[in-house]
Motif scaffolding. Sequence first.
Motif, PDB file in Angstrom:
ATOM      1  N   VAL A 120     -21.859   6.783  11.935  1.00 33.67           N
ATOM      2  CA  VAL A 120     -22.295   6.568  10.551  1.00 33.67           C
ATOM      3  C   VAL A 120     -21.101   6.480   9.610  1.00 33.67           C
ATOM      4  CG1 VAL A 120     -24.522   7.692  10.910  1.00 33.67           C
ATOM      5  CG2 VAL A 120     -22.558   9.073  10.181  1.00 33.67           C
ATOM      6  N   GLN A 121     -19.902   6.783  10.088  1.00 32.89           N
ATOM      7  CA  GLN A 121     -18.717   6.726   9.246  1.00 32.89           C
ATOM      8  C   GLN A 121     -18.140   5.315   9.134  1.00 32.89           C
ATOM      9  OE1 GLN A 121     -16.149   9.589  11.142  1.00 32.89           O
ATOM     10  NE2 GLN A 121     -17.205  11.341  10.238  1.00 32.89           N
ATOM     11  N   LEU A 122     -18.612   4.415   9.958  1.00 32.61           N
ATOM     12  CA  LEU A 122     -18.112   3.042   9.941  1.00 32.61           C
ATOM     13  C   LEU A 122     -18.921   2.220   8.946  1.00 32.61           C
ATOM     14  CD1 LEU A 122     -16.173   0.973  11.151  1.00 32.61           C
ATOM     15  CD2 LEU A 122     -17.819   0.588  12.976  1.00 32.61           C
ATOM     16  N   SER A 123     -18.252   1.673   7.924  1.00 33.83           N
ATOM     17  CA  SER A 123     -18.975   1.004   6.839  1.00 33.83           C
ATOM     18  C   SER A 123     -18.685  -0.487   6.732  1.00 33.83           C
ATOM     19  CB  SER A 123     -18.650   1.682   5.499  1.00 33.83           C
ATOM     20  OG  SER A 123     -17.260   1.588   5.210  1.00 33.83           O
ATOM     21  N   ASN A 124     -18.031  -1.064   7.737  1.00 33.99           N
ATOM     22  CA  ASN A 124     -17.798  -2.511   7.709  1.00 33.99           C
ATOM     23  C   ASN A 124     -19.127  -3.234   7.508  1.00 33.99           C
ATOM     24  OD1 ASN A 124     -17.788  -5.202   9.386  1.00 33.99           O
ATOM     25  ND2 ASN A 124     -15.677  -4.850   8.794  1.00 33.99           N
ATOM     26  N   ALA A 125     -19.193  -4.113   6.510  1.00 33.45           N
ATOM     27  CA  ALA A 125     -20.468  -4.720   6.116  1.00 33.45           C
ATOM     28  C   ALA A 125     -21.096  -5.537   7.239  1.00 33.45           C
ATOM     29  CB  ALA A 125     -20.263  -5.600   4.881  1.00 33.45           C
ATOM     30  N   VAL A 126     -20.292  -6.242   8.005  1.00 32.27           N
ATOM     31  CA  VAL A 126     -20.829  -7.052   9.102  1.00 32.27           C
ATOM     32  C   VAL A 126     -21.424  -6.154  10.182  1.00 32.27           C
ATOM     33  CG1 VAL A 126     -20.252  -8.694  10.926  1.00 32.27           C
ATOM     34  CG2 VAL A 126     -19.215  -8.930   8.663  1.00 32.27           C
ATOM     35  N   ILE A 127     -20.733  -5.060  10.514  1.00 29.77           N
ATOM     36  CA  ILE A 127     -21.225  -4.148  11.546  1.00 29.77           C
ATOM     37  C   ILE A 127     -22.502  -3.463  11.088  1.00 29.77           C
ATOM     38  CG2 ILE A 127     -20.678  -2.141  12.960  1.00 29.77           C
ATOM     39  CD1 ILE A 127     -19.087  -4.735  13.586  1.00 29.77           C
ATOM     40  N   VAL A 128     -22.578  -3.092   9.822  1.00 28.44           N
ATOM     41  CA  VAL A 128     -23.801  -2.494   9.292  1.00 28.44           C
ATOM     42  C   VAL A 128     -24.988  -3.452   9.456  1.00 28.44           C
ATOM     43  CG1 VAL A 128     -24.954  -1.699   7.186  1.00 28.44           C
ATOM     44  CG2 VAL A 128     -22.618  -0.943   7.700  1.00 28.44           C
ATOM     45  N   ARG A 129     -24.763  -4.728   9.151  1.00 29.74           N
ATOM     46  CA  ARG A 129     -25.836  -5.718   9.312  1.00 29.74           C
ATOM     47  C   ARG A 129     -26.195  -5.908  10.777  1.00 29.74           C
ATOM     48  NH1 ARG A 129     -25.325 -10.905  10.500  1.00 29.74           N
ATOM     49  NH2 ARG A 129     -23.127 -10.988   9.889  1.00 29.74           N
ATOM     50  N   LYS A 130     -25.190  -5.963  11.634  1.00 33.33           N
ATOM     51  CA  LYS A 130     -25.434  -6.133  13.061  1.00 33.33           C
ATOM     52  C   LYS A 130     -26.213  -4.947  13.633  1.00 33.33           C
ATOM     53  CE  LYS A 130     -23.632 -10.061  14.455  1.00 33.33           C
ATOM     54  NZ  LYS A 130     -24.406 -11.031  15.262  1.00 33.33           N
ATOM     55  N   ARG A 131     -25.912  -3.765  13.163  1.00 34.12           N
ATOM     56  CA  ARG A 131     -26.647  -2.590  13.629  1.00 34.12           C
ATOM     57  C   ARG A 131     -28.121  -2.677  13.252  1.00 34.12           C
ATOM     58  NH1 ARG A 131     -22.679   2.457  12.078  1.00 34.12           N
ATOM     59  NH2 ARG A 131     -21.213   2.261  13.824  1.00 34.12           N
ATOM     60  N   ALA A 132     -28.392  -3.157  12.040  1.00 38.06           N
ATOM     61  CA  ALA A 132     -29.784  -3.310  11.625  1.00 38.06           C
ATOM     62  C   ALA A 132     -30.512  -4.283  12.541  1.00 38.06           C
ATOM     63  CB  ALA A 132     -29.848  -3.780  10.174  1.00 38.06           C
ATOM     64  N   GLU A 133     -29.838  -5.365  12.922  1.00 38.32           N
ATOM     65  CA  GLU A 133     -30.441  -6.342  13.827  1.00 38.32           C
ATOM     66  C   GLU A 133     -30.704  -5.728  15.200  1.00 38.32           C
ATOM     67  OE1 GLU A 133     -27.700  -9.568  13.904  1.00 38.32           O
ATOM     68  OE2 GLU A 133     -28.080 -10.177  11.829  1.00 38.32           O
TER      69      GLU A 133
END
Length: 206
Positions: A120-133
């Motif tokens: 949860v400490q990783l806030s890279n916007a692309v990774i956050v979106r990929k995690r949601a997918e």
Amino acid sequence: MAQVRPYRGVDATERLAQRRRRLFEAGLDLLGAAGQDPAELTVRAICAQAGLGVRYFYETFTDKDDFAGQVYDWVIAEIAATTQAAVAAAPLRDQSRVAMANIVRTIAADQRVGRLVFSVQLSNAVIVRKRAESTALFAALLLQHAGALGTHDNELDAATAHFTVGGVGQTISAWLAGTLRLDSDELVDRLAGSIDAVAGLPAAEI
């Protein structure tokens, strides 16, 4: 079209694949680094980590966001492939534990993977979106698993599946951070038990 000759016995296609692998490994190093949050990667930092010139980055990736997304997809594809193979070889009622065991074993062997996919400490916007997918994908698979057991009904809906998948991710994140003092077997038992409870398996059979 002129034929490209091998360089030191390695043809152009293989050299491209090798460079791509080095860049992926560099991305995993940077995005999965302990104690760091590279919210914004730079092409220069990626290439320095890979030991490659910038021109080699652009032969495969359009920009740093495309790169981050492909690194995540690369990691998830490997986890998905090994997990699906393990699950396919297991009896239906053992599949939750087999799946969790494979995931936990993978991230224990390479914690960069765990931090990329779950921290949860990783806030890279692309990774956050990929995690949601990927959360949506795993929730769909959980519903499919419940349906295979004959327990999918109105009480086991998409909201419950998302809640469970989110809980699994949060639990693994806490375990990676050291705030959950469980060994890997205890963690697998807890995660599999939670999934099987959602799927409707009797406690005695978990």
